[in-house]
Every structure is written in structure tokens, then in C-alpha cells.
Design a protein around this motif. Sequence first.
Motif, short mmCIF file in Angstrom:
data_model
loop_
_atom_site.label_atom_id
_atom_site.label_comp_id
_atom_site.label_asym_id
_atom_site.label_seq_id
_atom_site.Cartn_x
_atom_site.Cartn_y
_atom_site.Cartn_z
N TYR A 1 -1.09 -3.63 -4.75
CA TYR A 1 -0.03 -2.78 -5.29
C TYR A 1 1.34 -3.35 -4.95
O TYR A 1 2.20 -3.49 -5.83
CB TYR A 1 -0.17 -1.36 -4.76
CG TYR A 1 0.96 -0.45 -5.19
CD1 TYR A 1 1.01 0.05 -6.50
CD2 TYR A 1 1.98 -0.10 -4.32
CE1 TYR A 1 2.05 0.87 -6.91
CE2 TYR A 1 3.03 0.73 -4.72
CZ TYR A 1 3.05 1.20 -6.02
OH TYR A 1 4.09 2.00 -6.42
N MET B 1 -4.88 4.62 -0.91
CA MET B 1 -5.20 3.20 -1.00
C MET B 1 -5.76 2.67 0.32
O MET B 1 -5.30 3.07 1.39
CB MET B 1 -3.95 2.38 -1.34
CG MET B 1 -3.28 2.72 -2.63
SD MET B 1 -1.79 1.66 -2.85
CE MET B 1 -1.01 2.48 -4.24
N GLN C 1 -6.12 -2.61 -1.57
CA GLN C 1 -5.46 -2.00 -2.72
C GLN C 1 -3.95 -1.96 -2.52
O GLN C 1 -3.18 -2.18 -3.46
CB GLN C 1 -6.01 -0.59 -2.93
CG GLN C 1 -7.45 -0.56 -3.40
CD GLN C 1 -8.05 0.84 -3.34
OE1 GLN C 1 -7.70 1.65 -2.47
NE2 GLN C 1 -8.95 1.14 -4.26
#
Length: 514
Positions: free
Chosen positions: A63, A55, A59
Amino acid sequence: MKRNKLLFLFTLIFILILSSCGTTKRVTFSDIAHPKREFRGAWLSTAWQSRYKTMNSQQMKAYFTGVLNELQAEGINAVIFQARPYADAFYKSSLEPWSAFLTGTQGKAPDNGFDPLAFLVEECHKRNMELHAWLNPYRVTSGESDVLASNHIYKKYPERFVKYGKNIYFDPGIPENRQFICDVVKDIILNYNVDAIHMDDYFYPYPIAGESFPDDRSFNAYADAQGFKQNQRNDWRRYNVDMLIREIKNTIDTNKPWVRFGISPFGIYRNKKNTPDGSGSDTNGLQNYDDLYADVKLWVKNKWIDYNMPQIYWEIGHKSADYKTLIEWWAVNNFEQPLYIGQDVKRTMDASTAPSGADQLNEKMMLSRSFNTVHGNCFWPAYELLDNYKNIATRLKNNYHRYPALIPAYTHMHKKAPKKVDKLAEAYTSTTHTLSWRSNADKYDPTTAQYYVVYRFAKGEKENLENPQFIVAVTRDTAIVLPYEGGNKQYKYVVTAVDAFHNESKGKTKKVKL
């Protein structure tokens, strides 16, 4: 369905009758169903998690936001985040390199200056969830293929480390190593608004059959001056861990005394057969005291830690380490200090109880809630809650965590309630109807209000602030948006203030029409 309800009822009654004697007491029947105060934690591990390395910062933010939203929906009120898995960091450390589990290469920083610990602290607190920074004190490598960063402390002081099996560890017998770990703790608590420092069961490493831990050099250098003879190696090792725990607690108390220090030890303290006085548990397995040199019972008794969270991961009925046997033992040996139970999600949901064949979630939850000396649970790992393994998340949402719960107050640290809120008032705009209040909150003073609990009672309904069913909000804001129900229904709202130690003030009342 009726049969299941009867089984549930008989199970509760049986639990209450079984433990009506002894030093522990049982909570009331209604408290077992929906306790107002309960620690509800989840361990969010980073070691051996490949997901983070794939990631970028955006991201990862998305998350983590999704993770916290889901855990909050499941009733979790504390996240145990593994910020230091192997003498490395998921935060901006002045002492240790960025973790390889974060970026794929130890020492490589995430993009855009992203700091996972800082982000998680802020996002947890937005949701009024606690963030406990989880550190593993002595581990350095997880295998022979690990590549350490050039600025790793091992590169500078290799003589302070030992190799055991295929891994490298800090030598616990060297005082400079204890000081370094205390410096790591100080670095975290001074730079991050964490609620607690957390350590699990990795002190001296788990024993390897046929291989002795290689600490001859430190034993010969320090043991004699510390009062230990050649035949007292095990006592000396326990002394080393005791000193680490005491020094960490002192570091926290000196710098931020409201930050808690918690330990999550292996589930067995000592087996009864290994204790001359028979004070151990009726179990047969690895032991904190004898094998990991962790005298957890002493730490709790002396208040060197602020909560104890033994990992009772086995199933009910396990031949060597029965869950019922162990929770009873820890409940009796908590010395009136906060005690939470570490629960293994997969083992709980995979195990079955005869004759029904049902999983063991219900029985374990009822057992943990039946002792007044047990104050909550923590689930391992958080990822299995997020995956809703065998429907556990749904059942927590709909049943065991149906209503909010406040974390039990840490009265051994501070027990005076904060000042009540005042100026409770309604306000209208063209789109919203709000209830607001004021308080003497100071984020730098943990004895003042840090969050608020809002209760609602219908007209004629008896006010009961001990029943979580009446909680409509737990928030760090000083206002909530009220619903619209036609404009003719009258309710009484009660707002309380809660400090950083989770002491709750008396309520301030306002009657409102919705």
C-alpha cells in the motif's frame, strides 16, 4: 478554451500589478508557470484512519509503495507522515507504545517486526522525496473509550496530565512534559533518517465553550518562579509553548543539526481587531496567539523553526478568513524564512470563482507562486490527491507539477554549494547506454552531495539550468540509463550535485549522441 486561457492570463497580470508595491516582491511570469524550486508536500495522516488496522505488514508495504509511486507521479517531493498521532507511535519507540491506529490495539506491534516509519523513509529517499515525521505534541486520547497501553507514560505519571472535554492531554505547564517530548524527538532523529520534524496546529487544545483549560495546579506550581503574575495566565501559556519550540529546536541542533523543524499552524495568527497596533490580518476567527497560545510569528522571527506552513484552508472570498487576505499577510510576515502554504484539497476543488464558476485550484496556485516570500504548497490530505478528487491529481501532473521541482534551499541553515561531480562518462553494455559520474558524497555529511540533477539540451539549444523543462532526472544514484534515438542526435548533458539543504553545485558537462 480560448476564454479560459485569456482568463488565466488576465488573472496573472492582475496578481502581478496588485502586489508591485510593499515589502514582498513577485516572481517573474515564467517562474509562476513552471518554477524550478518549489516545496510540493502532502500530509499522510494516520489518526482516525481505519485502513491500516486491516492490513498485515506485506499489505501495508504494498500500500505505501503504491501511495508513494502515485504521489511522486503527481510531482510531490515531500511526504508529511503522521508518525505520532496520540502519544503513540508508527515506529519502534523506546518511549511510547505502538499506535492503536496501526494495529487496532495500542501497544500491539505489527507482524514480522515491520516499522512503518523506517520503511517510508527508505522508500521516499529511493524516489528522492523528503520524509517529514509529523508529531502531535500534547494529545493523549481521542475520546473516553480509548484504552491506553500498560507502558503508556500516563499510567506512570497521571499527575502530569489533565482532562479537558472528553480527552486527556499533557499539561504544557509542566517542564518534565516538555523534556519528554524533546526525548521523543531525539529518539526519532537518532534512529531514523528523517528530513524534518513536523508539528501542526495542536498545541494547547482548541477551546471548548464554557470550559476553562484545567491548568491551575501547574500555574500555581511554576508561574511565579517563572515571573508571571496571577493575571498573566495567557502569557504564561504562550511561554510554555515557546519553551517547547525552543527546546525541540535545541534538541535537534544538538543531535542532528541538518534535520529541519517545521510548524503547520492554524491559518490565522491574530485578527486585526485583536491587535492594538493593527498588525493582525483582516479576518475574524480562531487565533494562534490568543486561543492556542502559539506565537508562531515569534518562532519564525527568532529562527526557532526552519519552515512555517500555515493552514490556509479557506476559500477565496470567505467572509471571515479569505484566502487572499491570509496568504498576503503570511507572505509579508515571513521574516525571509521558508514559507509554505497549507492547501485544503476538498475546499479548493468544491469552491467556485464568479463569474466563471470554475474551482479555485488555478487561482490559489497562481497566488502562492506569485510571492517571492512563498516557497511552495502542501496538500491536505494526501488521500484526496490519491483519490484524484475532482481531477486534482491529473491537473497537478499535467500542469502545475508538469516538470520536476527542487525544494528551495535552506540557506539559513547552510548556503555553501557542494563540490561538483567529476568523471562524467558514458558506458555501453549489450543492452544499455549509461551516463555515470563520481562525487565526494558522504551520507553522514549533509554538506556533500545527497542527490543529483541531470539536465539535457539539444544541439544548439541554450544551456539554462534554471528552467525545469530541461531536467530529465533527479536521482540519488550516480548513473542514469540513456534513451536510444537512432544514434545520430547530439545532446549536451549537465549533471549537478545537491546537498541535504538543497544547495546546488555548478554543472559538469558531457556531449552525447543518442
